[in-house]
Enzyme design. Structure first.
Site: not given
Length: 835
Positions: A503, A729
């Site tokens: 999965k 940033y």
């Protein structure tokens, strides 16, 4: 020439049935790798998990008529087969191949050690192929099974043999010594690899030295203290034991530090080359290699020592060493152009490695069309007509659809391929000729094997076929997954089945690529989270049972159409699914019943079992395949009492349901951690999840698992900063003095957590940790590399892998490895490889 009678005489077995003379040329140990049934001898090996005698009937139907067995079989079912009965089939394999080895009197080089065995073997082949017709181990075939398959390749036309040998526990090398019986020995080095089966490093060395008990010479490096001491003791011991036969192997040592037969006086690295100066028999010697890493330098010196022993002139050594090329240690599976898959094995080519590559190609089920781009096979020792008839036969047996052949020799034998029905062929004289007419539109939805001798430079073709990728890639080691699955299988009771969790894109590793591998290795069940994952697997050729853990009403139609098996966890989902099954006119559709034993997430509780049983027994629509539950804390020793309580409750509930159903169902509750920590909960089946990918959340067997995933990127640019310069940033990091920063090609859009900003995260460059500085951006981040010498733009950066485990990354991010692995973006290209 071998047949059943002559082999039985060698093995001193019992020829239970002989039905005629049948020439035996090939040994078959894996029923899935059958190529030449008429001339194969099947030897079914027996382990605690698997008894290969069960495949005899299938192979007989496919044309195999020669078998060595260690247990009775109904002979009347196989009237045209030869059967040899022995006590132990693995021992019979070793005995047969040891006899085969005795028929040859050519130089045989045996290589062992901790690292470098395969590279030295392949480099020796490059260095000596002009002088000898050489047989060598395919890839890394150095185990109790790989070595016999390697030595069986020896044929009268061969003039030199090179075999590698590896062991994982004491006592194994005795068998390999009898099979290889090397006249020339090379001990590469000694390290901690595969040490868990040994008491200490000296025991491991002494066990490996057994390979050279009958050798004429042993080449080794004196600079490993323990190795040198053990070699001298071994030489003295064997010399006394065999004094009448000449006193054991002669020793040929080399050293950087002290006097030796080959004394290394200087090593000078320059750009991408290394010059090595030495003294041999008091004469100066120098040579260069196109590598600068320490491992390659050491491997190259071993090769030079061997060439000196063989009497090669310095000029020959210099010329050939300078032209050594990289060794492809693995088969790589990559995404290609136009929805193709590309298997890149473009660095070496012989019949042995071609067979391995074709087996890997045959495993791939994602495309109906299988294409091979093949060059001339050089130095085979066979006539071209015989050689390419055998290759054509292989292609026919392996179901190859297209052949693009490059080379003058294969072109002259084109008739062998053109007579294969359904095989499309193209022939070119040179790689350049093919590249000039290359058209990407010629390839659509196919799996392409690129397999060539290194002089043909097929890596150029590989670049044309491979999808242009973001330089951040996730490498998936399929061999490591196989190892981990086998490790967990070895912990299971003989009758316990294995369900593998694929999965969430196989925990970030890919879907059909992993499922295809698990299907090949005979896993009993696959499990996905949602139906669309299962549909993708079906479309990619996965035929084994697939359980869907989170079936949604909107997906019921797909579940029924693609024969997926839903988890039923509530009365509502049960009723809705029964209505869908009834509308589709199906009966006894397979389902899996989820019980809630303490997780309190999904599942039927104890008070609902009676009503559930009444519904299930009253309808022919559904057939319960399994009943299962989910352990909440199987990895936590402090929660063992809770885990056992879950186990008892599950047993009671599942027993009640199974009794009401009136037929046997599979019961499973154990996850990866429970397989090793709670063997009493293995029951009929276990569910293997994160452990398959090399992570043991309980740490009980972590040291036995192999790393599967390596996330890597590259340096885009270096910046040389002064004190006060800021980065990223928000200017959250400021240089306190002169600094060097590296901007690397990965960000949070690739799945690197933003919470690893500002020094929390680290990456490996040249073996050193470099901290993340500033804030992780969408596509880029910055590292402080001021402390790492010789760093350059384009250098590889390891985000996690063998030497920087994903568990460490998860700890820094205050999360779990599951989240890191499943969070890796789909824009990060996956590269699959088999060692």
């Amino acid at each position: 020439m071998y047949n059943a009678a002559s082999i039985n005489k060698t093995l001193k077995g019992e020829l239970l049935q002989e039905t005629g003379f049948s020439v035996i040329e090939h040994l078959l140990l894996d029923s899935r790798k059958l190529s030449f049934p008429e001339t194969s001898l099947f030897i079914p090996l027996v382990s605690s998990r698997r008894n290969a005698h069960q495949y005899i009937e299938e192979l007989y139907r496919k044309g195999v008529s020669n078998f060595i067995i260690s247990e009775p079989v109904p002979l009347e079912k196989f009237p045209k087969a030869n059967f040899i009965l022995v006590k132990d089939t693995l021992n019979a394999l070793h005995t047969l191949v040891a006899f085969h080895r005795q028929q040859f009197h050519i130089p045989v080089i045996g290589i062992t050690g901790s690292n470098g065995k395969t590279i030295i073997k392949e480099w020796l082949y490059q260095l000596l192929e002009k002088d000898y017709n050489i047989v060598r181990s395919p890839k890394s075939y150095n185990s109790q099974i790989g070595v016999p398959l390697s030595v069986w390749q020896m044929k009268p036309e061969h003039e030199l043999a090179i075999f590698e040998a590896g062991i994982s526990q004491p006592g194994e090398m005795v068998n390999l010594e009898k099979i290889i019986r090397p006249s020339i020995g090379i001990f590469t080095n000694i390290g901690e690899a595969h040490s868990e089966g040994f008491l200490n490093i000296r025991q491991k060395i002494n066990e490996k030295l057994v390979l050279f008990a009958k050798s004429d010479i042993l080449i080794y490096c004196k600079d490993y203290l323990a190795l040198n001491e053990c070699v001298l003791a071994f030489h003295n011991q064997v010399g006394k034991k065999d004094s009448q036969e000449g006193g054991g192997p002669e020793l040929f040592s080399w050293s950087r530090k002290t006097d030796a037969d080959l004394r290394i006086t200087s090593i000078d690295k320059n750009n991408e080359h290394t010059r090595i100066d030495a003294l041999y028999k008091q004469e100066p010697l120098h040579f260069s290699i196109p590598f600068v890493d320490e491992g390659s330098i050491e491997n190259a010196i071993h090769c030079v020592a061997l060439m000196l022993y063989l009497g090669k002139e310095q000029e020959v050594i210099q010329q050939r060493m300078d032209h050594l090329s990289n060794i492809a240690m693995r088969l790589e599976l990559k995404q290609g152009i136009n929805n193709c898959s590309v298997i890149n094995d473009s660095y070496n080519l012989d019949l042995g490695s071609l067979t391995i590559a074709l087996d890997f190609l045959q495993q791939q089920q994602q495309h109906a069309t299988r294409t091979v781009i093949l060059s001339d096979i050089l130095q085979s020792g066979k006539s071209d007509a015989t050689l390419y008839e055998e290759v054509a036969d292989l292609f026919q047996k392996k179901g190859i659809n297209k052949l693009i052949a490059i080379g003058k020799n294969i072109g002259r034998e084109k008739k062998s391929f053109q007579q294969i029905e359904g095989l499309k062929t193209q022939f070119f004289t040179t790689t350049d000729e093919y590249i000039q007419q290359f058209n990407s539109d010629d390839f659509q939805n196919e799996t392409i094997l690129v397999k060539g001798s290194r002089v043909f430079q097929f890596e150029r073709i590989g670049k044309l076929l491979e999808q242009k990728a973001h330089q951040t890639i996730l490498e998936i080691n399929l061999s490591a997954i196989s190892h981990n699955v086998k490790l967990y299988q070895s912990l299971l009771k003989p009758d316990t089945k294995l369900m593998a969790m694929v999965k969430a894109f196989s925990y970030g590793s890919g879907s059909f690529e992993i499922a295809n591998l698990l299907q090949f290795h005979g896993v009993d069940y696959l499990t996905v989270a949602y139906a669309d994952e299962g549909v993708e697997l079906r479309r990619a050729g996965i035929t084994m049972p697939i359980m869907v853990m989170n079936p949604e009403p909107a997906s019921f139609d797909a579940i029924l159409h693609w024969n997926l098996e839903p988890e039923i966890y509530s009365m509502q989902i049960l009723t809705q699914f029964m209505e869908e099954v009834a509308a589709s006119n199906k009966n006894e559709f397979p389902v899996h019943i989820k019980l809630d034993t303490g997780m309190h997430r999904l599942g039927f509780v104890k008070g609902e079992i009676q009503e559930l049983a009444q519904i299930l027994t009253a309808t022919p629509l559904l057939k319960v395949q399994s009943v299962f539950s989910h352990l909440a804390a199987s990895e936590d020793a402090e929660k063992d009492a809770f885990t056992q309580k879950q186990g008892r409750l599950f047993y009671e509930m599942s027993h009640e349901l199974q009794k009401a159903l009136g037929y046997t169902v599979i019961r499973h509750i154990a996850n990866s951690a429970a397989i090793s920590r709670h063997p009493d909960l293995q029951l009929d089946m276990v569910r293997l999840g994160i452990g398959m990918y090399g992570i043991d959340s309980s740490n009980a067997i972590q040291d036995q698992l192999k790393n599967v995933s390596t996330l890597k990127t590259t340096i885009a640019q270096l910046k040389h900063l002064e004190a006060g310069d800021s980065v990223g940033y928000g200017a959250t990091w400021t240089a306190e003095g002169p600094a060097v920063t590296a901007t690397v090609r990965i960000g949070y859009a690739d799945g690197y957590p933003r919470r690893l900003s500002k020094g929390k995260g680290k990456m490996l460059i040249k073996g050193k940790l470099a901290p993340v500085i500033g804030v992780v951006a969408m596509d880029m981040l910055m590292l402080d590399v001021s402390h790492i010498p010789d760093v350059a733009e384009g250098d590889e950066v390891i985000v996690f892998g063998e030497n920087l485990p994903v568990q460490e990354l998860a700890n820094w991010a205050e999360t779990i490895p599951y989240e890191i692995l499943t969070g890796i973006s789909q824009r990060v290209k996956r590269v699959y490889f088999q060692e």
